[in-house]
Design an enzyme around this catalytic site. Structure first.
Site, PDB file in Angstrom:
ATOM      1  N   ASP A 177      38.684  33.952  30.446  1.00 23.15           N
ATOM      2  CA  ASP A 177      38.487  35.195  29.663  1.00 23.15           C
ATOM      3  C   ASP A 177      36.882  35.219  29.209  1.00 23.15           C
ATOM      4  O   ASP A 177      36.709  34.237  28.245  1.00 23.15           O
ATOM      5  CB  ASP A 177      39.595  35.219  28.472  1.00 23.15           C
ATOM      6  CG  ASP A 177      39.596  36.676  28.135  1.00 23.15           C
ATOM      7  OD1 ASP A 177      39.774  37.243  28.912  1.00 23.15           O
ATOM      8  OD2 ASP A 177      39.797  36.516  26.886  1.00 23.15           O
TER       9      ASP A 177
ATOM     10  N   THR B 140      35.078  42.816  29.785  1.00 24.59           N
ATOM     11  CA  THR B 140      34.242  42.151  28.854  1.00 24.59           C
ATOM     12  C   THR B 140      33.094  41.433  29.609  1.00 24.59           C
ATOM     13  O   THR B 140      31.922  41.421  29.544  1.00 24.59           O
ATOM     14  CB  THR B 140      34.700  40.973  27.704  1.00 24.59           C
ATOM     15  OG1 THR B 140      35.623  39.850  28.725  1.00 24.59           O
ATOM     16  CG2 THR B 140      35.597  41.625  26.888  1.00 24.59           C
ATOM     17  N   THR B 141      33.688  40.540  30.809  1.00 29.36           N
ATOM     18  CA  THR B 141      32.779  39.702  31.585  1.00 29.36           C
ATOM     19  C   THR B 141      32.042  40.857  32.518  1.00 29.36           C
ATOM     20  O   THR B 141      30.761  40.436  32.350  1.00 29.36           O
ATOM     21  CB  THR B 141      33.620  38.890  32.794  1.00 29.36           C
ATOM     22  OG1 THR B 141      34.753  38.224  31.766  1.00 29.36           O
ATOM     23  CG2 THR B 141      32.670  37.972  33.249  1.00 29.36           C
TER      24      THR B 141
ATOM     25  N   ASP C 281      45.744  41.193  27.736  1.00 27.86           N
ATOM     26  CA  ASP C 281      44.681  41.930  28.547  1.00 27.86           C
ATOM     27  C   ASP C 281      45.821  42.922  29.331  1.00 27.86           C
ATOM     28  O   ASP C 281      45.365  44.210  29.041  1.00 27.86           O
ATOM     29  CB  ASP C 281      44.235  41.117  29.720  1.00 27.86           C
ATOM     30  CG  ASP C 281      42.892  40.462  29.363  1.00 27.86           C
ATOM     31  OD1 ASP C 281      42.572  40.642  28.234  1.00 27.86           O
ATOM     32  OD2 ASP C 281      41.987  39.710  30.069  1.00 27.86           O
TER      33      ASP C 281
HETATM   34  P1  ADP Z   1      36.488  41.407  33.104  1.00 31.16           P
HETATM   35  O1  ADP Z   1      36.211  40.563  32.051  1.00 31.16           O
HETATM   36  O2  ADP Z   1      35.222  42.055  33.538  1.00 31.16           O
HETATM   37  O3  ADP Z   1      37.860  42.311  33.117  1.00 31.16           O
HETATM   38  P2  ADP Z   1      37.789  39.762  35.426  1.00 31.16           P
HETATM   39  O4  ADP Z   1      37.373  38.347  35.501  1.00 31.16           O
HETATM   40  O5  ADP Z   1      38.983  40.307  34.544  1.00 31.16           O
HETATM   41  O6  ADP Z   1      36.533  40.443  34.443  1.00 31.16           O
HETATM   42  O7  ADP Z   1      37.427  40.719  36.426  1.00 31.16           O
HETATM   43  C1  ADP Z   1      37.561  42.134  36.733  1.00 31.16           C
HETATM   44  C2  ADP Z   1      37.171  42.501  38.236  1.00 31.16           C
HETATM   45  O8  ADP Z   1      38.049  41.953  39.079  1.00 31.16           O
HETATM   46  C3  ADP Z   1      37.307  43.905  38.122  1.00 31.16           C
HETATM   47  O9  ADP Z   1      36.400  44.432  38.706  1.00 31.16           O
HETATM   48  C4  ADP Z   1      38.581  44.084  39.102  1.00 31.16           C
HETATM   49  O10 ADP Z   1      38.729  45.313  39.716  1.00 31.16           O
HETATM   50  C5  ADP Z   1      38.498  42.820  39.795  1.00 31.16           C
HETATM   51  N1  ADP Z   1      39.678  42.379  40.613  1.00 31.16           N
HETATM   52  C6  ADP Z   1      40.928  42.320  40.009  1.00 31.16           C
HETATM   53  N2  ADP Z   1      41.902  41.832  40.735  1.00 31.16           N
HETATM   54  C7  ADP Z   1      41.325  42.033  42.033  1.00 31.16           C
HETATM   55  C8  ADP Z   1      41.745  41.687  43.349  1.00 31.16           C
HETATM   56  N3  ADP Z   1      43.118  41.608  43.725  1.00 31.16           N
HETATM   57  N4  ADP Z   1      40.915  41.987  44.310  1.00 31.16           N
HETATM   58  C9  ADP Z   1      39.659  42.464  44.311  1.00 31.16           C
HETATM   59  N5  ADP Z   1      39.188  42.603  42.976  1.00 31.16           N
HETATM   60  C10 ADP Z   1      39.911  42.525  41.918  1.00 31.16           C
HETATM   61 MG    MG Z   2      39.733  41.598  33.049  1.00 30.14          MG
END
Ligand code: ADP
Ligand code: MG
Length: 544
Positions: free
Chosen positions: A64, A97-98, A389
């Site tokens: 996270d 956030t990331t 989340d």
């Molecule tokens: P953040 O802190 O930005 O939310 P995450 O590690 O949660 O970072 O990653 C979010 C990204 O991963 C988003 O762009 C989301 O659309 C993408 N994502 C989540 N699940 C999938 C999936 N199954 N296939 C492709 N992309 C995904």
């Molecule tokens: Mg996320």
């Protein structure tokens, strides 16, 4: 001679460090980008975890972004601004956030290239602001109206917790999050997630996690002689201690004989008894007190068959108030029937080796508690973050009813559309807008890279798909190829994306506009900091 009269004038305190112009900009950019680098590998469903060990050896394993940045205790001022981006993103929308930090880092990378080509930082900043505004319009145009359809809400939750270690219980977690949000939503469609409490439990497995309609409090009743279970209960919420009220005169009481002591105790007993009688009269069967309850009050309450819980957290009191309809009273004089709430059942129970008070079957059960289990403490923490989340993205979607495809699809769409927009601008602003367009590509690139695929191949495939008009094409993290995100059910709330663009652009322009960093001298080891050193004249040569 003239050189001799041209002595430099020192306006800053001795030891003050000052960096100006290019040097200041470079250093700030490097520091801010280092923050983005630190979280980049965790992005997306296939992102890696980080193990963070603090000075006393306790371990956090997480994927996270915000948790990582909060644990890192970052020092550099420009780097701290990046942490602020993540915090704002987290406070405003609870996800993304990331992405926001990676985007800000990338904006700064291309800004640095433009600085090297002698583009003025103000021009770059202006271009970034233009591009951010345009991006918000583009996002608005590609957003999909989804209403409050359960299926979409579950998809949003699943996308948010992908890769957060809760895969095995993905469905359960999504159901809990959706049910919780729908339970607490106000009639006008607004959602305040503060009305959902999360109790983290190490013991059992994530599959034991469940939603309780009502309030669960991490406390026991104050006295074992009180009932452990009460039905059809009047509820009193008190933000004042139940104790003998000392008047100002009493402060001086000195007791010299046993008769005096007895009289004093009788007086105390009478007063406490009177309070308890008043409580009984209101029909109260359970008291939740934010402050303390003294021994004598405990005794009388137990005798009256009233269950009491003390030192209840403010957030729990607020949830109790919402669920039971009781007002939180801040003085014992205000105790009256009108302020009492109601719960069909109040019970003290053990879960995973801890005691809790369950308040359920309430008048207005628009408050909820989620019991989140994890096999170990570390797992339980990660499960709690995943649930948190999920709750936030479902809440955001429930309120806005608009989503965008995930998996880098909107970022590619933005990048293609912004490039087109840039050509219409011309001049150096065009370069800055193009940089913004390129920065968006870092999201799909990183998603591909973290999933173990060649990022460039994936990017080219995605770009081609979008240029063909497939605006919802994103990365399939299992194959690295382009697929339609909507049919896969991979969707993010629109607000998560708009907020990420806005805060990334804001941080990048703020950092770019700094061209002078003036840092106060750190006190030398053994030297007192200036405020502790007393008179400012210390260390100066004696006056003649
Ligand atoms: P953040 O802190 O930005 O939310 P995450 O590690 O949660 O970072 O990653 C979010 C990204 O991963 C988003 O762009 C989301 O659309 C993408 N994502 C989540 N699940 C999938 C999936 N199954 N296939 C492709 N992309 C995904
Ligand atoms: Mg996320």
């Amino acid at each position: 001679m003239s050189e001799q009269t041209q002595q430099p004038i020192i306006i800053l305190k001795e030891g003050t460090e000052r960096k100006q112009g290019n040097e200041a900009q470079r250093e700030n950019i490097t520091a801010a980008r280092a923050v983005a680098e630190a979280v980049r590998t965790t992005l997306g469903p296939r992102g890696m975890d980080k193990m963070l060990v603090d000075t006393i050896g306790s371990v956090v394993i997480t994927n996270d972004g915000i948790t990582i940045l909060e644990e890192l205790e970052i020092q550099h001022p420009a780097a701290k601004m990046m942490v602020e981006v993540a915090k704002t993103q987290n406070d405003e929308v609870g996800d993304g956030t990331t992405s926001a930090v990676v985007m800000a880092g990338e904006l700064l990378r291309y800004a640095e290239e433009l600085l090297e080509q002698d583009v003025h930082p103000s021009t770059i900043a202006q271009g970034f602001i233009l591009a951010a505004d345009r991006s918000l319009e583009i996002l608005d145009s590609i957003a999909i109206d989804v209403g409050t359809n359960d299926e979409v809400l579950r998809q949003v939750a699943a996308t948010a917790i992908n890769g957060k270690g809760a895969e095995a219980e993905n469905e359960l977690f999504c159901d809990i999050a959706v049910n919780a949000i729908k339970l607490i939503a106000d009639d006008d469609g607004t959602v305040d997630t503060d009305f959902i409490g999360i109790e983290r439990l190490s013991g059992g497995s994530a599959a034991d996690s469940r939603l309780i309609e009502g309030v669960v409090i991490d406390k026991e009743r104050v006295n074992a002689n009180m009932p452990a279970s009460v039905k059809q209960a009047g509820i009193l919420l008190l933000n004042a201690p139940i104790e003998y009220k000392k008047t100002e005169m009493d402060a001086e009481i000195s007791i010299t004989s046993s008769e005096q002591l007895q009289a004093f105790l009788n007086e105390e007993e009478r007063m406490i008894k009177a309070v308890v009688d008043r409580i009984i009269e209101t029909g109260t069967k359970v008291i939740f007190c934010q402050k303390g309850i003294d021994d004598m009050a405990e005794h009388f309450l137990a005798k009256a068959g009233i269950m009491a819980v003390r030192r209840v957290k403010k957030s729990d009191m607020e949830r109790l108030s919402r669920a039971t309809g009781a007002s939180i009273i801040s003085s014992m004089d205000a105790i009256s029937k009108d302020e009492i709430g109601f719960a069909g059942r109040v019970e003290e129970k053990g879960v995973a080796g801890k005691r809790f008070i369950f308040v359920t079957d309430c008048t207005n059960p628009k408050a909820a508690t989620i019991l989140v289990h994890g096999g170990t403490k570390t797992v339980a923490f990660e499960m709690e973050r995943a649930m948190d989340d999920a709750l936030h993205v479902v809440a955001t979607t429930f309120e806005d009813q608009r989503v965008v495809p995930g998996g880098g699809a909107p970022e590619i769409e933005l990048s293609v559309a912004l490039r087109d927009y840039a050509t219409r601008l011309g001049g150096r602003t065009q370069l800055a807008v193009e940089a913004f367009a390129r920065a968006f590509e870092r999201i799909p690139l990183t998603l591909a890279e973290n999933a173990g695929f060649d990022p460039i191949d994936t990017l080219i495939e995605l770009r081609t798909a979008h240029e063909r008009g497939e605006s919802t094409a994103g990365i399939d993290v299992a194959t690295g190829t382009s697929v339609d995100m909507i049919s896969r059910g991979i969707v993010d709330p629109l607000r998560v994306k708009t907020q990420a663009v806005a805060s990334a652009a804001e941080a990048a322009t703020m950092i770019l506009r700094i061209d002078d960093v003036i840092s106060a001298a750190a006190p030398k080891p053994g030297e007192l900091p200036p405020q502790a050193a007393g008179m400012g004249g210390m260390g100066m040569p004696p006056m003649m």
